[in-house]
Enzyme design. Structure first.
Site, mmCIF file in Angstrom:
data_model
loop_
_atom_site.group_PDB
_atom_site.id
_atom_site.type_symbol
_atom_site.label_atom_id
_atom_site.label_comp_id
_atom_site.label_asym_id
_atom_site.label_seq_id
_atom_site.Cartn_x
_atom_site.Cartn_y
_atom_site.Cartn_z
ATOM 1 N N GLU A 121 125.789 -38.815 69.927
ATOM 2 C CA GLU A 121 125.726 -38.191 68.309
ATOM 3 C C GLU A 121 125.262 -36.936 68.543
ATOM 4 O O GLU A 121 124.837 -36.158 67.832
ATOM 5 C CB GLU A 121 125.229 -39.412 67.284
ATOM 6 N N HIS A 145 119.451 -41.120 61.857
ATOM 7 C CA HIS A 145 120.635 -41.700 61.568
ATOM 8 C C HIS A 145 120.454 -42.472 61.789
ATOM 9 O O HIS A 145 120.287 -43.109 62.372
ATOM 10 C CB HIS A 145 121.918 -41.017 62.363
ATOM 11 N N HIS A 147 121.122 -47.296 60.856
ATOM 12 C CA HIS A 147 122.302 -48.399 60.173
ATOM 13 C C HIS A 147 121.101 -49.148 59.031
ATOM 14 O O HIS A 147 120.684 -50.516 59.553
ATOM 15 C CB HIS A 147 121.971 -49.227 61.546
ATOM 16 N N GLU A 175 114.417 -41.916 39.813
ATOM 17 C CA GLU A 175 113.106 -41.201 40.779
ATOM 18 C C GLU A 175 115.130 -40.542 41.315
ATOM 19 O O GLU A 175 115.181 -39.831 42.133
ATOM 20 C CB GLU A 175 112.906 -42.022 41.439
ATOM 21 N N HIS A 216 128.523 -47.927 59.297
ATOM 22 C CA HIS A 216 127.824 -48.032 59.886
ATOM 23 C C HIS A 216 126.466 -47.402 59.678
ATOM 24 O O HIS A 216 125.990 -47.433 60.316
ATOM 25 C CB HIS A 216 128.927 -46.410 61.027
#
Ligand code: 2HA
Ligand code: ZN
Length: 281
Positions: A121, A145, A147, A175, A216
């Site tokens: 990525e 990134h 999951h 919040e 994803h």
């Protein structure tokens, strides 16, 4: 959190972050990636002091050129590497690379000790860094990134609409609108690691720090390892609350748009930008 030390302070911090993300259940196996734009003077001086004999590898071309990142150093997770291994094998899991040749290539200057290379990525990360560096005027430096399971679950039960997802999360704890007033921005289901998903992500990142890669995971930008962790942690917690509420039969009442507006006024000094709240109800 695992206690460990490393001669490069940036490695110590980012490996601790990665390990913590694994402990949270956000980064199974080789899932997820991190890249962190490092301050040039500090990284050059620590490498010269601690690793004086290391020479940069040959430049490797990037699929998309990023002229505004030319000369920048990034510490980045290697492709196929496990977050779980971050503190045990930091020199293998991470590499430090420098963007060279006008932004069209990178050179590994440290790490990837088993001959690795940056995450699949990486091009998307660099595209994200280019836009967030500009929009945040240099404040944001790290992209994470992961999951995150509760967050991914919402992409199956909510419409693929950024405003609707943002509102679902904002209304789960007071919040939330303070921590992510810029909302959550949806990128439709796409093949990971492609220039198409990089382009779609960059378009959304003009408007905020947090992207939902549908079905994803999450892709989020902040200033430091701590602040990006806090951002993702808050969103994941709100997603979990939303799922619990849905599982229990849905909302009977909620935080109103009026209260969201009050929160955003009361905590104005803490907000990265003004939230777009739907009209008072
Ligand atoms: O394998 O998570 O998105 C790393 C990934 C790809
Ligand atoms: Zn992923």
């Amino acid at each position: 959190m695992t206690i460990f030390s490393h001669p490069i302070p940036f490695v110590q911090q980012v490996a601790s972050l990665a390990r913590l993300c694994w402990e949270m259940g956000w980064n199974e196996a080789n899932g997820g990636n991190i890249s962190w734009r490092l301050p040039t003077d500090e990284v050059e001086s620590v490498l010269a002091r601690r690793y004086p004999n290391v020479t940069p590898a040959e430049p490797v071309n990037l699929p998309q050129s990023q002229p505004t990142l030319d000369g920048e150093y990034f510490i980045v997770t290697g492709t196929g590497q496990y977050f779980r291994h971050a503190t045990e094998f930091p020199d293998q899991v991470f590499g430090i690379v420098r963007i060279v040749e006008g932004g069209s290539a990178y050179q590994t200057v440290w790490g990837f000790s088993n001959g690795g290379r940056p995450t699949s990525e990486f091009a998307t990360h660099l595209a994200g860094h280019a836009v967030r560096k500009r929009v945040s005027k240099g404040r944001e430096r790290i992209l994470l990134h992961c999951h995150a399971p509760e967050f991914i679950a919402l992409s199956y039960i909510l419409p693929l609409d950024s405003a609707e997802l943002t509102k679902a999360l904002w209304t789960k704890m007071p919040e939330c609108i303070v921590i992510f007033p810029d909302g959550v921005h949806i990128v439709p289901p796409m093949l990971p690691g492609t220039t198409d998903i990089a382009d779609a992500s960059v378009k959304e990142m003009e408007h905020g720090r947090v992207i939902s890669w549908t079905h994803h995971g999450i892709f989020a930008s902040e200033a430091t390892p701590d602040s990006v962790f806090g951002l993702v942690e808050t969103i994941e917690k709100a997603a979990g609350i939303h799922r619990k509420v849905q599982s229990a039969g849905g909302e009977r009442q909620t935080i109103s748009n009026g209260l969201l507006t009050e929160l955003s006024v009361y905590f104005e000094r803490l907000l990265v930008q003004k939230p777009v709240i739907p009209g008072d109800d």
